[in-house]
Design an enzyme around this catalytic site. Structure first.
Site, mmCIF file in Angstrom:
data_model
loop_
_atom_site.group_PDB
_atom_site.id
_atom_site.type_symbol
_atom_site.label_atom_id
_atom_site.label_comp_id
_atom_site.label_asym_id
_atom_site.label_seq_id
_atom_site.Cartn_x
_atom_site.Cartn_y
_atom_site.Cartn_z
ATOM 1 N N GLU A 8 2.252 2.044 0.631
ATOM 2 C CA GLU A 8 2.545 3.159 1.553
ATOM 3 C C GLU A 8 3.308 4.284 0.878
ATOM 4 O OE1 GLU A 8 4.339 1.366 5.064
ATOM 5 O OE2 GLU A 8 2.367 0.867 5.830
ATOM 6 N N GLU B 45 -3.356 -3.963 5.863
ATOM 7 C CA GLU B 45 -2.327 -4.318 6.858
ATOM 8 C C GLU B 45 -2.797 -3.904 8.229
ATOM 9 O OE1 GLU B 45 1.770 -3.115 6.379
ATOM 10 O OE2 GLU B 45 1.623 -3.296 4.209
HETATM 11 C C1 BG6 Z 1 4.120 -1.412 6.767
HETATM 12 C C2 BG6 Z 1 4.756 -2.003 5.548
HETATM 13 O O1 BG6 Z 1 4.743 -0.210 7.018
HETATM 14 O O2 BG6 Z 1 4.305 -2.005 7.990
HETATM 15 C C3 BG6 Z 1 5.268 -3.417 5.707
HETATM 16 O O3 BG6 Z 1 3.938 -1.910 4.407
HETATM 17 C C4 BG6 Z 1 5.861 -3.558 7.088
HETATM 18 O O4 BG6 Z 1 6.159 -3.682 4.673
HETATM 19 C C5 BG6 Z 1 4.772 -3.324 8.119
HETATM 20 O O5 BG6 Z 1 6.486 -4.775 7.301
HETATM 21 C C6 BG6 Z 1 5.211 -3.517 9.558
HETATM 22 O O6 BG6 Z 1 6.361 -2.793 9.819
HETATM 23 P P1 BG6 Z 1 7.653 -3.475 10.416
HETATM 24 O O7 BG6 Z 1 8.675 -2.443 10.384
HETATM 25 O O8 BG6 Z 1 7.283 -3.939 11.754
HETATM 26 O O9 BG6 Z 1 7.955 -4.610 9.490
#
Ligand code: BG6
Length: 494
Positions: free
Chosen positions: A201, A391
């Protein structure tokens, strides 16, 4: 319809949020080791001692002035959830066996940079054999089950020694350190790992320079210096990786935020275009190999100068990526005058205007499966190279029943709807998609809030926000559901 035969189904995690073992194996300290826990409304803070010898706790999304820093310290009255996280370090065999049971074809993980180079790879520094051996063991375990590793080289953690020395990515010298680290891991794992991502990211530089690159700043000029150095570093890593093993596939990684205009008022449409170009700027540079005009003009207006030296621009042009990967959780709404509309409640994160057509998660992230189809088409139209959803998932509170079962139908519903949208993008729209790795396949620490109660996993981990829990693993209902999904190549989603 089914996804392509060789589709890389799996899950994703990151060392800083999952691995733990923060003071084992000679590992150096990293940026996440000095970040406290937070909540939906309480910010996570970076802790350090300032030049006057005072203790400072500054919100991670606000940042601080590097010139105030004397040294980093963990305070006795604070909790640092990433230290132990959910302890993949001591549970990797058990966890990988569970991934194999679900039928994973691919597992995305990151290497903790400071486990390989305690001080980040300063000139003359030797790599840590114990750290290298740990990842050898992890990759061997994955390959035993025919699970393809996908490695993020830098995922939200940077060796703290680099920040203490020169504010990390705010300084050009970090490029060389990163490349020393890449050279070591590319050579060591060249026969075990084929897929790599240079920075997680990268666009989050502008949300949190600390989280993305271990930089203490509040200043856009410094953030753009960081971006430029990371573009050069990424391009050089791509070229180096292809030399070490021509079969490597090296991609970039973007936090994709889909921006809708609030209305068809041309001014709202323009605001949404602006929001989306700010986001997509990073992939534009990684894929096209040059800085886009819309951002260069913005820099000119704002008096921002990119720290371009020597053959930087040629390097950026030559070292373009093989594929584009991205995270997708939600969509946003932009309006020319957002103040007249209700704001979305994104807790720690700024989410823009509330979308009246969408429901949100308990953390205020607006759930939008159709937006994923839109994102896939936008990116594929723009770049015409393969994409990878690395993701996607739902952070939610899970309850463990007396018999140890966890009924997470809300997570299954979220994933099903996104997989259907992804299938449509591939089978109806012709998007070239390499795979899908669901975020946080084993419960881990939330990046934005530091909570473990914001759970994403198919696998529940007994680790609570106050640090208690015996780290045992339990299969949630979604575990069995995802297993069926993979076995049927995305057709059995009931
Ligand atoms: C993405 C990241 O932004 O979202 C992860 O690459 C992160 O590291 C994921 O954990 C979910 O976000 P959060 O804040 O719910 O953990």
């Amino acid at each position: 319809m089914a996804l392509p035969k060789d589709f890389l189904w799996g899950g994703a995690t990151a060392a800083n949020q999952y691995e733990g073992g923060w003071n084992e194996g000679g590992r150096g300290k990293s940026s996440d080791d000095v970040v406290t826990n937070g909540t939906h409304t309480e910010p996570r803070c970076i802790t350090f001692i300032n030049k006057k010898g005072e203790k400072v706790k500054t919100p991670m999304f606000v940042g601080a002035d590097y010139n105030d820093l004397d040294h980093f310290e963990c305070f006795d009255d604070c909790l640092y959830p990433n230290h132990e996280a959910t302890d993949f370090y001591h549970h990797y065999k058990e966890d990988i066996a569970l991934f194999a049971e679900m039928g994973f074809k691919c597992y995305r993980l990151s290497i903790a940079w400071s486990r390989i180079f305690e001080k980040g790879g300063m000139e003359g520094e030797a790599p840590l054999e114990e750290g290298l051996k740990f990842y050898d063991d992890v990759f061997d375990e994955l390959l035993k089950y025919n699970i393809e590793p996908l490695v993020t080289i830098s995922h939200y953690e940077t060796p703290l020694a680099l920040t203490e020395a020169w504010n990390s990515w705010a300084d050009r010298r970090t490029i060389d350190c990163y490349l020393r680290y890449c050279e070591v891991i590319f050579n060591r794992y060249k026969d075990k790992v084929k897929y790599w991502l240079t920075f997680n990211e990268i666009n989050c530089i502008e949300t949190s320079a600390w989280m993305e690159g271990g930089v203490l700043t509040k200043d856009k000029q410094v953030m753009m210096n960081m971006a430029h150095y990371q573009f050069v570093a990424s391009a050089k890593a791509v070229m180096m990786g292809h030399k070490i093993n021509p079969d490597f596939k090296i991609g970039c990684m973007l936090a994709y935020s889909l921006h809708y205009p609030y209305s068809c008022n041309p001014e709202d449409v323009l605001a949404a275009w602006k929001g989306s170009t700010n986001n997509i700027f990073y992939t534009d540079v990684h894929v096209r190999g040059y800085y886009p005009s819309y951002r260069l003009k913005e820099f000119e207006r704002e008096g921002i100068t990119l720290p371009i030296e020597g053959d930087d621009l040629e390097v950026i042009k030559q070292g373009t990526v093989d594929f584009v990967s991205f995270s997708y959780y939600m969509s946003m709404v932009d309006a020319a005058d957002p103040s007249q509309f209700e704001q979305a409640d994104g807790g720690n994160l700024s989410m823009g205007v509330k979308n009246p057509y969408l429901k949100a998660s308990d953390w205020g992230w607006q759930i939008d499966p159709t937006g994923l189809r839109n994102a896939l088409n936008t990116l594929y139209d723009r770049y015409q190279i393969p994409l990878f959803v690395v993701e996607n998932g739902l952070g939610a509170i899970d309850n463990v029943e007396e018999d140890g079962s966890i009924h997470d139908d809300y997570r299954i519903n979220y994933l099903r709807d996104h997989i259907i949208a992804m299938d449509k993008a591939v089978n109806e729209d012709g998007v070239d998609l390499m795979g899908y790795t669901m975020w946080g396949c084993t419960d881990l620490v939330s990046a934005s809030t530091g909570e473990t109660r914001k759970r994403y996993g198919f696998i529940y981990v007994d680790k609570q926000d106050d640090g208690t829990g015996d780290l045992s693993r339990y299969k949630k209902d979604s575990f069995y559901w995802y297993k069926k999904c993979i076995a049927s190549n995305g057709t059995d989603l009931d």
